[in-house]
Design a protein around this motif. Structure first.
Motif, PDB file in Angstrom:
ATOM      1  N   ARG A   1       2.491   1.153 -17.016  1.00 18.66           N
ATOM      2  CA  ARG A   1       2.947   2.214 -16.127  1.00 18.66           C
ATOM      3  C   ARG A   1       3.251   1.686 -14.723  1.00 18.66           C
ATOM      4  O   ARG A   1       4.123   2.175 -14.047  1.00 18.66           O
ATOM      5  CB  ARG A   1       1.870   3.322 -16.062  1.00 18.66           C
ATOM      6  CG  ARG A   1       1.784   4.137 -17.328  1.00 18.66           C
ATOM      7  CD  ARG A   1       0.683   5.141 -17.233  1.00 18.66           C
ATOM      8  NE  ARG A   1      -0.621   4.495 -17.155  1.00 18.66           N
ATOM      9  CZ  ARG A   1      -1.762   5.132 -16.957  1.00 18.66           C
ATOM     10  NH1 ARG A   1      -1.764   6.457 -16.789  1.00 18.66           N
ATOM     11  NH2 ARG A   1      -2.899   4.482 -16.909  1.00 18.66           N
ATOM     12  N   LEU A   2       2.476   0.722 -14.257  1.00 16.73           N
ATOM     13  CA  LEU A   2       2.679   0.182 -12.926  1.00 16.73           C
ATOM     14  C   LEU A   2       2.725  -1.336 -13.022  1.00 16.73           C
ATOM     15  O   LEU A   2       1.941  -1.928 -13.761  1.00 16.73           O
ATOM     16  CB  LEU A   2       1.542   0.594 -11.976  1.00 16.73           C
ATOM     17  CG  LEU A   2       1.539   2.068 -11.563  1.00 16.73           C
ATOM     18  CD1 LEU A   2       0.289   2.366 -10.775  1.00 16.73           C
ATOM     19  CD2 LEU A   2       2.781   2.400 -10.733  1.00 16.73           C
TER      20      LEU A   2
ATOM     21  N   TYR B   1      -9.579   4.087  -3.149  1.00 18.89           N
ATOM     22  CA  TYR B   1      -8.640   3.446  -4.061  1.00 18.89           C
ATOM     23  C   TYR B   1      -9.363   2.293  -4.753  1.00 18.89           C
ATOM     24  O   TYR B   1      -9.756   1.326  -4.103  1.00 18.89           O
ATOM     25  CB  TYR B   1      -7.427   2.928  -3.300  1.00 18.89           C
ATOM     26  CG  TYR B   1      -6.407   2.257  -4.195  1.00 18.89           C
ATOM     27  CD1 TYR B   1      -5.503   3.007  -4.938  1.00 18.89           C
ATOM     28  CD2 TYR B   1      -6.357   0.872  -4.305  1.00 18.89           C
ATOM     29  CE1 TYR B   1      -4.571   2.400  -5.754  1.00 18.89           C
ATOM     30  CE2 TYR B   1      -5.437   0.257  -5.133  1.00 18.89           C
ATOM     31  CZ  TYR B   1      -4.540   1.022  -5.857  1.00 18.89           C
ATOM     32  OH  TYR B   1      -3.626   0.424  -6.676  1.00 18.89           O
TER      33      TYR B   1
ATOM     34  N   SER C   1       2.155  -5.169 -11.538  1.00 17.63           N
ATOM     35  CA  SER C   1       1.188  -5.760 -10.628  1.00 17.63           C
ATOM     36  C   SER C   1       1.894  -6.196  -9.345  1.00 17.63           C
ATOM     37  O   SER C   1       3.009  -6.667  -9.393  1.00 17.63           O
ATOM     38  CB  SER C   1       0.551  -6.969 -11.302  1.00 17.63           C
ATOM     39  OG  SER C   1      -0.162  -7.746 -10.397  1.00 17.63           O
TER      40      SER C   1
ATOM     41  N   ILE D   1      -7.147   5.071   0.537  1.00 16.95           N
ATOM     42  CA  ILE D   1      -5.790   5.507   0.865  1.00 16.95           C
ATOM     43  C   ILE D   1      -5.912   6.932   1.388  1.00 16.95           C
ATOM     44  O   ILE D   1      -6.149   7.879   0.630  1.00 16.95           O
ATOM     45  CB  ILE D   1      -4.866   5.454  -0.360  1.00 16.95           C
ATOM     46  CG1 ILE D   1      -4.732   4.007  -0.856  1.00 16.95           C
ATOM     47  CG2 ILE D   1      -3.500   6.024  -0.032  1.00 16.95           C
ATOM     48  CD1 ILE D   1      -3.848   3.851  -2.070  1.00 16.95           C
TER      49      ILE D   1
ATOM     50  N   HIS E   1      -2.208  -3.993  -9.581  1.00 15.89           N
ATOM     51  CA  HIS E   1      -1.438  -3.039  -8.767  1.00 15.89           C
ATOM     52  C   HIS E   1      -1.491  -3.393  -7.279  1.00 15.89           C
ATOM     53  O   HIS E   1      -1.595  -2.507  -6.416  1.00 15.89           O
ATOM     54  CB  HIS E   1      -1.955  -1.608  -8.968  1.00 15.89           C
ATOM     55  CG  HIS E   1      -2.028  -1.199 -10.407  1.00 15.89           C
ATOM     56  ND1 HIS E   1      -0.941  -1.249 -11.260  1.00 15.89           N
ATOM     57  CD2 HIS E   1      -3.085  -0.733 -11.153  1.00 15.89           C
ATOM     58  CE1 HIS E   1      -1.313  -0.837 -12.459  1.00 15.89           C
ATOM     59  NE2 HIS E   1      -2.592  -0.530 -12.435  1.00 15.89           N
TER      60      HIS E   1
ATOM     61  N   LYS F   1       0.854  -4.480  -5.455  1.00 19.74           N
ATOM     62  CA  LYS F   1       2.068  -4.009  -4.778  1.00 19.74           C
ATOM     63  C   LYS F   1       1.883  -2.585  -4.263  1.00 19.74           C
ATOM     64  O   LYS F   1       2.425  -2.208  -3.213  1.00 19.74           O
ATOM     65  CB  LYS F   1       3.250  -4.083  -5.747  1.00 19.74           C
ATOM     66  CG  LYS F   1       4.600  -3.755  -5.115  1.00 19.74           C
ATOM     67  CD  LYS F   1       5.712  -3.974  -6.119  1.00 19.74           C
ATOM     68  CE  LYS F   1       7.076  -3.716  -5.481  1.00 19.74           C
ATOM     69  NZ  LYS F   1       7.218  -2.342  -4.981  1.00 19.74           N
ATOM     70  N   THR F   2       1.083  -1.793  -4.977  1.00 16.92           N
ATOM     71  CA  THR F   2       0.831  -0.417  -4.533  1.00 16.92           C
ATOM     72  C   THR F   2       0.095  -0.407  -3.194  1.00 16.92           C
ATOM     73  O   THR F   2       0.373   0.418  -2.319  1.00 16.92           O
ATOM     74  CB  THR F   2       0.003   0.326  -5.591  1.00 16.92           C
ATOM     75  OG1 THR F   2       0.693   0.280  -6.841  1.00 16.92           O
ATOM     76  CG2 THR F   2      -0.233   1.764  -5.183  1.00 16.92           C
ATOM     77  N   VAL F   3      -0.860  -1.320  -3.034  1.00 16.81           N
ATOM     78  CA  VAL F   3      -1.601  -1.412  -1.765  1.00 16.81           C
ATOM     79  C   VAL F   3      -0.650  -1.757  -0.633  1.00 16.81           C
ATOM     80  O   VAL F   3      -0.677  -1.142   0.448  1.00 16.81           O
ATOM     81  CB  VAL F   3      -2.722  -2.461  -1.883  1.00 16.81           C
ATOM     82  CG1 VAL F   3      -3.436  -2.629  -0.540  1.00 16.81           C
ATOM     83  CG2 VAL F   3      -3.715  -2.060  -2.960  1.00 16.81           C
ATOM     84  N   ASN F   4       0.215  -2.745  -0.852  1.00 17.68           N
ATOM     85  CA  ASN F   4       1.172  -3.126   0.190  1.00 17.68           C
ATOM     86  C   ASN F   4       2.134  -1.988   0.514  1.00 17.68           C
ATOM     87  O   ASN F   4       2.458  -1.737   1.686  1.00 17.68           O
ATOM     88  CB  ASN F   4       1.965  -4.358  -0.252  1.00 17.68           C
ATOM     89  CG  ASN F   4       1.191  -5.650  -0.047  1.00 17.68           C
ATOM     90  OD1 ASN F   4       0.303  -5.721   0.788  1.00 17.68           O
ATOM     91  ND2 ASN F   4       1.526  -6.673  -0.813  1.00 17.68           N
ATOM     92  N   ASP F   5       2.597  -1.284  -0.515  1.00 21.23           N
ATOM     93  CA  ASP F   5       3.572  -0.218  -0.293  1.00 21.23           C
ATOM     94  C   ASP F   5       2.960   0.981   0.431  1.00 21.23           C
ATOM     95  O   ASP F   5       3.597   1.593   1.294  1.00 21.23           O
ATOM     96  CB  ASP F   5       4.169   0.243  -1.623  1.00 21.23           C
ATOM     97  CG  ASP F   5       5.058  -0.826  -2.251  1.00 21.23           C
ATOM     98  OD1 ASP F   5       5.455  -1.756  -1.525  1.00 21.23           O
ATOM     99  OD2 ASP F   5       5.327  -0.746  -3.471  1.00 21.23           O
ATOM    100  N   MET F   6       1.721   1.338   0.092  1.00 19.83           N
ATOM    101  CA  MET F   6       1.117   2.547   0.638  1.00 19.83           C
ATOM    102  C   MET F   6       0.339   2.305   1.925  1.00 19.83           C
ATOM    103  O   MET F   6       0.275   3.192   2.786  1.00 19.83           O
ATOM    104  CB  MET F   6       0.191   3.185  -0.406  1.00 19.83           C
ATOM    105  CG  MET F   6       0.906   3.585  -1.693  1.00 19.83           C
ATOM    106  SD  MET F   6      -0.129   4.530  -2.811  1.00 19.83           S
ATOM    107  CE  MET F   6      -0.323   6.058  -1.897  1.00 19.83           C
TER     108      MET F   6
END
Length: 457
Positions: free
Chosen positions: A454-455, A386, A457, A381, A308, A310-315
């Motif tokens: 669900r998510l 996180y 990478s 986060i 995940h 991409k979640t770190v980059n997005d948030m």
């Protein structure tokens, strides 16, 4: 640093120089006994014969300064003190005479022609023995003494060059030859020092440095030789010219070595940048190719990917993502052995090239890294922690594989399976192939793969 192939050549060269030193000393002493020179200055003095014999023996036996036994240290101290006393005798006429004392001179004359211990020879002898004693504790200090010894040696070479083939002054030709050999061997012994590395480097800047060093010494010396040959100065002016042209050569030599050092640093920086990822410091693909060309023992690969990411980059933004990648690289590097390689394979994906002898050991290592990353690479986060995790694919290099490409492809399939099965886990290529060969396990795996993650990478 010298490579494994260069070390035996270096050792052999030093031993050959040690043998040449002992042969030159033997020839000098033999001439003193069989055919004594008419000029006492041409006879090899007993003190440099004994002092330089210590170096010849050490070089021939391959012993380094830290391995000197107590008698060797004591002899080096005695020779250095006696040579220093000769320098004080020459500098201060009223100084208590030791080397030039009549009793010592008469004793030496009964053994062989007394010879004259020149100031240059005494200076070089003192500097070399001090360098030998200092090398065991501080190699940089030893290098300074070696540089001073080269100054005295080149002064003797200048005297010979400026006087054509007629040997004048107080120095024995044998002493000069031995001094050149000892200084060369000691310089080779300290070739790992920053200022000397470019001089021995097998690279383009090494070639340039050697050419510039030759020019820095030969140009002023040849110019001085031609000037003296045409002007024919008086003895006082002759000595001043020797010193002037000698200083020009030494200054040029120091500048060349400094430039060589800067060229080496620049070259190494460019080479490092070409082979390493600028963000994490891990090897890039080109660096991996170079590293693999320098080794033969590669048995396994581990491919891992941050879950995940991409979640770190997005948030949190890309800066936070970059910090996480750097943190991961540092955490993994601390857990690796000296022979293991860490490569940034692309994005948030890393490759480990390892020397494990069995896949079970490779899996255990990957499992330890998975737990270490989960424990040490967490982020926040807002006010909430996180968790950071990684998925691993493992494969051994198998007989018949052409390099590690096949193992990397198998590890990539295993990594994909780890992602499909829920992430934050280790999957080996062998277990994946075993599951594919089992119909029941294959059906279960297809059922798992049918459920989308669900998510991404």
């Amino acid at each position: 640093m010298a490579s494994e192939g260069q070390r035996p050549r270096k050792t052999l060269t030093i031993r050959l120089l040690g043998l040449a030193i002992l042969i030159a000393i033997g020839l000098g002493l033999l001439q003193n006994l069989i055919d004594p020179p008419e000029d006492s200055a041409a006879a090899l003095h007993l003190l440099p014969a004994v002092g330089f014999s210590l170096f010849g023996g050490l070089f021939l036996l391959g012993r380094r300064a830290p391995g000197l036994r107590r008698p060797g240290r004591i002899l080096a101290c005695i020779v250095a003190l006696l040579a220093t006393a000769r320098l004080f005798e020459a500098a201060s006429p009223g100084w208590a005479r030791i080397i030039g004392h009549p009793l010592l001179a008469d004793s030496l004359e009964r053994i062989a022609p007394q010879g004259l211990l020149s100031v240059e020879t005494a200076f070089v002898l003192a500097m070399l023995n001090m360098a030998l004693l200092a090398e065991a504790h501080q190699r940089q200090t030893a290098l300074l003494f070696i540089a001073a010894a080269w100054v005295g040696t080149t002064m003797g070479m200048l005297k010979l060059a400026f006087n054509l083939t007629i040997w004048r002054g107080e120095m024995s030709p044998y002493a000069l030859a031995i001094m050149i050999l000892v200084c060369s061997a000691q310089t080779l012994n300290l070739r790992d020092q920053p200022l000397l590395r470019p001089l021995f480097a097998r690279t383009s800047y090494g070639t340039y440095t050697r050419a510039l060093v030759s020019g820095a010494l030969l140009v002023p010396w040849i110019s001085g030789f031609l000037y003296v040959l045409n002007v024919r100065p008086d003895p006082a002016s002759h000595l001043a010219l020797e010193l002037a042209f000698g200083f020009i050569g030494w200054i040029m030599l120091a500048l060349v070595l400094a430039i060589g050092h800067l060229m080496e640093k620049s070259s190494l920086a460019l080479e490092y940048a070409a082979r390493h990822d600028p963000l994490t410091g891990a090897l890039n693909r080109r660096g991996l190719s170079v590293a693999l060309s320098e080794r033969t023992e590669v048995r396994g690969v581990v491919l891992f990917d941050l879950d995940h990411f991409k979640t770190v980059n997005d948030m949190l933004g890309h800066d936070a993502g970059d910090r996480l990648l750097c943190n991961i690289a540092q955490v993994v590097t601390r857990s690796l052995g000296d022979s293991d390689l860490l490569v940034r394979w692309g994005g948030e994906e890393f490759l480990l090239v390892m020397t494990s002898s069995a896949e079970v050991l490779l899996v255990q290592m990957a499992e330890r890294l998975r737990r270490t990353i989960a424990a040490q690479a967490s982020m926040r986060i807002g006010a909430m922690p996180y968790p950071v995790s990684a998925s691993f694919g493992v494969s051994m290099v198998r007989p018949g594989d052409d390099g590690i490409g096949s193992a990397i492809r198998r590890a990539d399939k295993a990594l994909y399976a780890a992602k499909i099965r829920g992430r934050n886990r280790v999957v080996s290529a062998a277990s994946l192939e075993e599951a594919d060969s089992d119909p029941l396990s294959a059906a279960t795996q297809r059922s798992d793969e049918a459920t989308p993650p669900r998510l991404a990478s």
